[in-house]
Design an enzyme around this catalytic site. Structure first.
Site, PDB file in Angstrom:
ATOM      1  N   VAL A 616      37.438  44.989  34.583  1.00  0.00           N
ATOM      2  CA  VAL A 616      37.696  46.376  34.905  1.00  0.00           C
ATOM      3  C   VAL A 616      36.738  47.142  35.890  1.00  0.00           C
ATOM      4  O   VAL A 616      35.456  46.914  35.658  1.00  0.00           O
ATOM      5  CB  VAL A 616      37.669  47.479  33.819  1.00  0.00           C
ATOM      6  CG1 VAL A 616      38.579  48.817  34.223  1.00  0.00           C
ATOM      7  CG2 VAL A 616      38.676  46.990  32.520  1.00  0.00           C
ATOM      8  N   ALA A 618      35.520  45.804  38.836  1.00  0.00           N
ATOM      9  CA  ALA A 618      34.793  44.753  39.155  1.00  0.00           C
ATOM     10  C   ALA A 618      33.317  44.708  38.691  1.00  0.00           C
ATOM     11  O   ALA A 618      33.179  44.551  37.482  1.00  0.00           O
ATOM     12  CB  ALA A 618      34.840  44.855  40.798  1.00  0.00           C
ATOM     13  N   GLU A 674      44.909  41.550  44.259  1.00  0.00           N
ATOM     14  CA  GLU A 674      45.094  40.252  43.640  1.00  0.00           C
ATOM     15  C   GLU A 674      45.504  39.254  44.371  1.00  0.00           C
ATOM     16  O   GLU A 674      46.035  39.540  45.520  1.00  0.00           O
ATOM     17  CB  GLU A 674      46.048  40.802  42.379  1.00  0.00           C
ATOM     18  CG  GLU A 674      45.616  41.469  41.484  1.00  0.00           C
ATOM     19  CD  GLU A 674      44.262  41.156  40.826  1.00  0.00           C
ATOM     20  OE1 GLU A 674      44.217  40.291  40.129  1.00  0.00           O
ATOM     21  OE2 GLU A 674      43.151  41.655  40.991  1.00  0.00           O
ATOM     22  N   ASP A 685      48.298  45.725  37.669  1.00  0.00           N
ATOM     23  CA  ASP A 685      46.956  45.323  37.590  1.00  0.00           C
ATOM     24  C   ASP A 685      46.308  46.574  36.830  1.00  0.00           C
ATOM     25  O   ASP A 685      45.255  46.307  36.163  1.00  0.00           O
ATOM     26  CB  ASP A 685      46.256  45.214  38.836  1.00  0.00           C
ATOM     27  CG  ASP A 685      44.811  44.887  39.012  1.00  0.00           C
ATOM     28  OD1 ASP A 685      44.433  43.763  38.368  1.00  0.00           O
ATOM     29  OD2 ASP A 685      44.017  45.937  39.465  1.00  0.00           O
ATOM     30  N   LYS A 689      44.123  46.698  33.144  1.00  0.00           N
ATOM     31  CA  LYS A 689      42.765  47.204  32.818  1.00  0.00           C
ATOM     32  C   LYS A 689      42.835  48.447  31.911  1.00  0.00           C
ATOM     33  O   LYS A 689      41.843  48.737  31.081  1.00  0.00           O
ATOM     34  CB  LYS A 689      42.166  48.014  34.193  1.00  0.00           C
ATOM     35  CG  LYS A 689      42.037  47.063  35.450  1.00  0.00           C
ATOM     36  CD  LYS A 689      41.680  47.444  36.458  1.00  0.00           C
ATOM     37  CE  LYS A 689      41.367  46.162  37.829  1.00  0.00           C
ATOM     38  NZ  LYS A 689      41.233  46.502  38.977  1.00  0.00           N
TER      39      LYS A 689
HETATM   40  N1  LIG Z   1      39.071  40.273  44.388  1.00  0.00           N
HETATM   41  C1  LIG Z   1      38.461  41.410  43.514  1.00  0.00           C
HETATM   42  O1  LIG Z   1      38.053  42.398  44.085  1.00  0.00           O
HETATM   43  C2  LIG Z   1      38.632  41.013  42.106  1.00  0.00           C
HETATM   44  C3  LIG Z   1      39.173  40.110  41.455  1.00  0.00           C
HETATM   45  N2  LIG Z   1      39.169  39.983  40.056  1.00  0.00           N
HETATM   46  C4  LIG Z   1      39.863  38.600  39.425  1.00  0.00           C
HETATM   47  O2  LIG Z   1      39.299  37.492  40.129  1.00  0.00           O
HETATM   48  C5  LIG Z   1      40.159  36.438  40.031  1.00  0.00           C
HETATM   49  C6  LIG Z   1      40.086  35.876  41.402  1.00  0.00           C
HETATM   50  O3  LIG Z   1      40.520  36.636  42.248  1.00  0.00           O
HETATM   51  P1  LIG Z   1      40.157  36.007  43.641  1.00  0.00           P
HETATM   52  O4  LIG Z   1      39.270  35.211  43.732  1.00  0.00           O
HETATM   53  O5  LIG Z   1      40.184  37.355  44.630  1.00  0.00           O
HETATM   54  O6  LIG Z   1      41.840  35.315  43.968  1.00  0.00           O
HETATM   55  P2  LIG Z   1      41.885  34.295  44.977  1.00  0.00           P
HETATM   56  O7  LIG Z   1      43.267  33.868  45.293  1.00  0.00           O
HETATM   57  O8  LIG Z   1      41.084  34.235  46.147  1.00  0.00           O
HETATM   58  O9  LIG Z   1      41.236  32.914  44.105  1.00  0.00           O
HETATM   59  C7  LIG Z   1      42.004  32.373  43.100  1.00  0.00           C
HETATM   60  C8  LIG Z   1      41.511  30.946  43.147  1.00  0.00           C
HETATM   61  O10 LIG Z   1      41.956  30.241  41.996  1.00  0.00           O
HETATM   62  C9  LIG Z   1      42.766  29.041  42.259  1.00  0.00           C
HETATM   63  N3  LIG Z   1      43.689  28.627  41.126  1.00  0.00           N
HETATM   64  C10 LIG Z   1      44.945  29.330  40.865  1.00  0.00           C
HETATM   65  N4  LIG Z   1      45.261  28.894  39.860  1.00  0.00           N
HETATM   66  C11 LIG Z   1      44.605  27.756  39.241  1.00  0.00           C
HETATM   67  C12 LIG Z   1      44.782  26.859  38.328  1.00  0.00           C
HETATM   68  N5  LIG Z   1      45.394  27.112  37.444  1.00  0.00           N
HETATM   69  N6  LIG Z   1      43.473  25.999  38.094  1.00  0.00           N
HETATM   70  C13 LIG Z   1      42.521  26.161  39.026  1.00  0.00           C
HETATM   71  N7  LIG Z   1      42.391  26.978  40.072  1.00  0.00           N
HETATM   72  C14 LIG Z   1      43.537  27.787  40.256  1.00  0.00           C
HETATM   73  C15 LIG Z   1      43.272  29.021  43.498  1.00  0.00           C
HETATM   74  O11 LIG Z   1      43.293  28.069  44.402  1.00  0.00           O
HETATM   75  P3  LIG Z   1      44.467  27.118  44.357  1.00  0.00           P
HETATM   76  O12 LIG Z   1      45.700  27.459  43.907  1.00  0.00           O
HETATM   77  O13 LIG Z   1      44.294  26.980  45.999  1.00  0.00           O
HETATM   78  O14 LIG Z   1      43.854  25.611  43.907  1.00  0.00           O
HETATM   79  C16 LIG Z   1      42.287  30.267  44.412  1.00  0.00           C
HETATM   80  O15 LIG Z   1      41.400  29.777  44.984  1.00  0.00           O
HETATM   81  C17 LIG Z   1      41.425  37.087  39.591  1.00  0.00           C
HETATM   82  O16 LIG Z   1      41.806  36.775  38.349  1.00  0.00           O
HETATM   83  C18 LIG Z   1      41.261  38.700  39.845  1.00  0.00           C
HETATM   84  O17 LIG Z   1      41.942  39.668  39.093  1.00  0.00           O
HETATM   85  C19 LIG Z   1      38.475  40.553  39.409  1.00  0.00           C
HETATM   86  C20 LIG Z   1      37.886  41.925  39.968  1.00  0.00           C
HETATM   87  C21 LIG Z   1      37.926  42.073  41.408  1.00  0.00           C
HETATM   88  N1  LIG Z   2      42.979  43.749  42.807  1.00  0.00           N
HETATM   89  C1  LIG Z   2      41.979  44.360  41.908  1.00  0.00           C
HETATM   90  C2  LIG Z   2      40.751  43.659  42.127  1.00  0.00           C
HETATM   91  C3  LIG Z   2      39.963  43.990  40.767  1.00  0.00           C
HETATM   92  O1  LIG Z   2      40.325  43.889  39.493  1.00  0.00           O
HETATM   93  C4  LIG Z   2      41.741  45.846  42.589  1.00  0.00           C
HETATM   94  O2  LIG Z   2      42.154  45.982  43.685  1.00  0.00           O
HETATM   95  O3  LIG Z   2      41.130  46.657  41.607  1.00  0.00           O
END
Ligand SMILES: NC(=O)C1=CN([C@@H]2O[C@H](COP(=O)(O)OP(=O)(O)OC[C@H]3O[C@@H](n4cnc5c(N)ncnc54)[C@H](OP(=O)(O)O)[C@@H]3O)[C@@H](O)[C@H]2O)C=CC1
Ligand SMILES: N[C@@H](CC=O)C(=O)O
Length: 821
Positions: A616, A618, A674, A685, A689
């Site tokens: 929640v 970030a 997301e 989302d 949270k």
């Molecule tokens: N972006 C933000 O500001 C924030 C994000 N989060 C959370 O962080 C997490 C990641 O977000 P983000 O980096 O932005 O997302 P992305 O989509 O950029 O990255 C997610 C990665 O996970 C990989 N992936 C998906 N499924 C699987 C699996 N089963 N096994 C292994 N790898 C997998 C994907 O790669 P591929 O499928 O190509 O292998 C992809 O590269 C999410 O849960 C999001 O809610 C939390 C707070 C803030």
């Molecule tokens: N998609 C989410 C990322 C953090 O959890 C947001 O925009 O807040």
């Protein structure tokens, strides 16, 4: 001793070369170069495996078996050394051949009689040192170096009736003073291992006692230093084959070396230390393969920094130990009980390595070599038969399968908390300590653990060696998208900085949805993503867990940076294997309440942590703040906030007049959304949270209990992400219009979530009046208002960037570091 050489004071050095340094002609040439032309005394062991072969020849003769092959092997080896190193020395060749003739005659006698007394065995074993010393003398003379061979059995006198043997210092000193009368000009090559006994016969100091010989000669010759040359460059802090981070020690005190040697470390033979300590003669241990390399110095007083730098100097371990216990109510207060137990063991020639007696005197526990366990048990059962029958002694307990690990260091003395430093990491790793003792010098702490825990225990204790101790954290990362890749960058950037603060971070595995890559430290790789793509290994959480299990480290962390439910559901398996879990993925905490509770239960049971600060807002410190408030007795009544970075950004832009879809696409490009932006637009989302926060404040809320306003156009809710991204533009007008209506006369709009302690939870677009705190929001900022017993009139406010790869990865990084505390 310092010998006067003209005006100069010259250091007098005694050297000792072990069998491996003299194993072949190349190695002996190397020894000749090390000795050089400076006059000194050199004590030698037998060449290579000679002593073992001589022993084998005796065993064969005793069984009346043919020892010709063994003798031929010995003969060939030594004759080839003679012909390579001192070919023109006919006397040496003749002497050697006559020794071999005598040896064969002795073996025939043994074979015929079936008897070989100690005296004859020792006499035969002594040939090896005689031959190697004569060959080295010949090799030096061949190079024109003024050298004399010394048969130690002519100048070193011992009483070998008891073990260990005792040296007749006075007689030996007289003989040495007479024999070594030309020390200024000559190098003396002395046989190690052998001496003359009180019957005037050649005997030995004891098995593997050439080190001891060199110490005796260093004392008799009043040397200024004893240099022991071996095949490794000094003493290591632990066996480098087991403990990868083991380091070579620069200095050891005599007493540290003594304890390490006693407890099985390959330092020097334990008997070597005493004569050197008595005379204050430093010992240096060096590698004859790398003579320029600094070795390990064993001296009386360590320099202060060395003492302060390390709590534990060295770690040794003895595998194959048996733990025995003599226990029973009938031994309480019976005087002489311990003496009886240990005298029975002495009579059975069972050496006791560690003793611990309970203060209630109810039991006496001790450790012995596992191979002696049966003998010791039988002897004790026989001796205490009556006590066992009466029930005074329950019975003699004996269990094999243990290892005895000893931590040694002058720094352990009078150091409050030293014991805790050794045993806490074992407790953290759930390694049971079955017996423990601290030496009365306080310089050593010995723990007995199950043999299967030996290597891990050694690694964990070794991490405590330095002051302050090194914290090692190994990380496995699943998901290398926006957050995952940024985390890798931040870990790389900080690795060296943290190393200086004694935190060692290693990334040992990365996994995408298709591939798995494991290595010792992937932070050292510049092309990590390419390597992952090229990996032959398929993505598999079980294989990843198995790999983590194979690593010896107190803190193993799984980081899940995906948005996958499947991975979130695997956390329990990782936690149950002692692996901490850190995640920004909200899916685990928003599954059913049952799964939520199970995760925490498994983590508690296995003494590991589940951390999710970034679930929640970030990187903002929200989860930890709620925890602290509640732990200190506050009661949270309501939490209200703009929890979505994406929606905050969109509404801030729309409030300024930008179109809805343009703002959404900007948020997507900036990495706020997301992986599927509909997760944000649908309000789910934010709903996740809110569920997470409700559970943090003790409310059993399910996702379905949250009232959610969905902003995704109806016809784009079930199509693919790609189709959604393609078609969303056509809904821009309708969405912008929808928001205009909602705004009406309000100052601004925001997507607000709220949850109360009675379980009311909703997430929806809110029309804000001018004095609402949310009106001031900017960019992807989040703002959270916490209303509690203590913050009733004016809520606690937490505000800042609520999405984005940098802040989120940093939050994950913070969770990882918090684990090592
Ligand atoms: N972006 C933000 O500001 C924030 C994000 N989060 C959370 O962080 C997490 C990641 O977000 P983000 O980096 O932005 O997302 P992305 O989509 O950029 O990255 C997610 C990665 O996970 C990989 N992936 C998906 N499924 C699987 C699996 N089963 N096994 C292994 N790898 C997998 C994907 O790669 P591929 O499928 O190509 O292998 C992809 O590269 C999410 O849960 C999001 O809610 C939390 C707070 C803030
Ligand atoms: N998609 C989410 C990322 C953090 O959890 C947001 O925009 O807040």
């Amino acid at each position: 001793m310092l010998i006067f050489e003209g005006e100069l004071l010259m250091e007098y050095i005694v050297h000792k070369f072990g069998g491996s340094s003299l194993a072949d002609e190349v190695k002996i040439e190397r020894v000749v170069n090390i000795i050089g032309t400076t006059p000194q005394s050199v004590v030698v062991s037998a060449s290579g495996k000679t002593t073992s072969l001589l022993k084998k020849s005796i065993e064969l003769a005793l069984e009346n078996k043919d020892s010709t092959k063994v003798i031929a092997q010995l003969t060939e080896h030594h004759l080839s050394l003679i012909s390579a190193l001192c070919p023109e020395d006919k006397t040496l060749k003749n002497t050697f051949e006559s020794d071999v003739t005598h040896l064969k005659q002795m073996l025939t006698t043994i074979a015929l009689s079936g008897i070989c007394g100690d005296a004859l065995e020792y006499f035969i074993l002594g040939f090896g040192e005689l031959w190697s010393a004569q060959i080295l003398t010949g090799a030096l003379q061949h190079k024109g170096i003024n050298t004399e061979f010394i048969d130690a059995s002519k100048v070193l006198f011992i009483d070998d009736n008891h073990k260990p043997v005792s040296v007749d210092w006075q007689r030996s000193q007289q003989a040495v003073d007479q024999k070594f009368n030309d020390r200024k000009h000559k190098t003396y090559i002395i046989t190690g291992f052998i001496a003359q006994n009180q019957e005037g016969v050649r005997s030995i100091l004891g098995m593997n006692c050439s080190d001891y010989s060199s110490a005796i000669f260093a004392k008799l010759l009043q040397a200024s230093k004893l240099v022991i040359w071996t095949d490794v460059a000094g003493v290591y802090s632990a066996n480098p084959q087991v403990v990868k981070t083991a380091r070579q020690l620069k200095q050891l005190s005599y007493k540290e070396a003594l304890e390490l040697a006693y407890f099985g470390a390959s330092v020097v033979h334990p008997l070597t230390i005493n004569p050197m300590m008595e005379m204050g003669i430093p010992i240096e241990i060096k590698s004859s393969y790398e003579p320029q390399k600094q070795g390990t110095e064993i001296i009386r007083a360590l320099d202060k920094t060395n003492l302060e730098q390390y709590l534990i100097k060295g770690l040794t371990s003895i595998s194959n130990v048996a733990l025995m216990r003599v226990q029973g109510a009938g031994i309480i207060g019976v005087s002489g009980m311990a003496a009886k137990v240990f005298s029975v063991l002495e009579q059975s020639q069972v050496s006791v390595m560690m003793i611990s007696q309970s203060s209630s005197e109810y039991s006496i526990c001790f450790a012995i070599e596992a191979k002696l366990a049966k003998r010791a048990t039988k002897a004790l059962e026989r001796h205490f038969k009556a006590e066992i029958e009466r029930g005074d002694i329950e019975h003699i307990y004996c269990e094999t399968g243990y290892a005895m690990i000893t931590a040694v260091g002058d720094g352990l003395r009078a150091q409050p908390g030293a014991l805790a430093r050794v045993i806490k990491p074992l407790a953290d790793a759930k390694i049971n300590i079955h017996a423990i003792t601290q030496g009365s010098s306080e310089r050593s702490i010995t723990v007995t653990v199950k043999k299967e825990d030996e290597d891990l225990a050694l690694n964990l204790i070794h991490q405590q060696a330095k002051n302050p101790p090194v914290q090692e954290i190994v990380i496995a990362l699943i998901g290398v998208g926006g957050i995952g890749a940024e985390l890798v960058n931040q870990l790389k950037q900080q690795q060296q900085v943290l190393h200086k603060q004694n935190i060692n971070l290693r990334l040992v595995a990365v996994m995408s949805s298709t591939k798995l890559l494991c290595a010792d430290d992937l932070l050292l790789e510049s092309e990590l993503l390419h390597q992952l793509k090229a990996s032959d290994c398929k993505a598999d959480t079980n294989a990843l867990a198995k790999y983590l299990q194979s690593i010896s480290c107190a803190h193993k962390v799984l980081v899940d940076a995906t948005a996958s439910v499947g991975i979130a559901r695997a956390y329990v398996d990782f936690l149950a294997q002692g692996i901490h879990v850190v995640t920004p993925n909200k899916y685990a905490n928003t599954q059913s309440m049952d799964y939520y509770r199970k995760l925490r239960q498994v983590a508690r049971n296995h003494n590991v942590t589940f951390k999710y600060e970034t679930n929640v807002c970030a990187g903002l410190p929200l989860i930890s703040t709620l925890e602290t408030l509640q732990k200190t007795g506050d009661k949270i009544h309501k939490i209200q906030g703009v929890f979505s970075g994406t929606l905050s950004y969109i509404f801030n832009e729309v409030n300024k007049g930008k179109s809805f879809v343009e703002s959404l696409m900007l948020a997507y490009d900036k990495g706020y959304t997301e992986p599927d932006p509909r997760e944000d637009l649908s309000g789910m989302d934010v709903a996740r949270k809110v569920v997470c926060l409700a559970r943090e404040i003790g409310v059993s809320l399910e996702l379905s209990d949250v009232e959610v306003q969905n902003l995704t156009p109806e016809n784009l809710r079930s199509c693919s992400k790609e189709e959604f991204l393609k078609k969303i533009n056509s809904h821009d007008k309708e969405l912008t219009q929808q928001l205009k209506v909602l705004q009406g006369k309000a100052s601004a709009l925001h997507f607000v979530g709220e949850v109360s302690d009675i379980g009311e939870a909703k997430v929806s677009v809110a029309s804000l009046v001018q004095n609402s705190p949310f009106v001031s929001l900017d960019g992807a900022d989040n703002m959270v208002l916490i209303y509690s017993k203590r913050y009733a009139r004016s809520p606690m406010v937490i505000r800042g960037a609520g999405a984005g790869v940098e802040v989120t990865a940093a939050g994950v990084f913070g969770d990882i570091l918090a684990i090592s505390n």
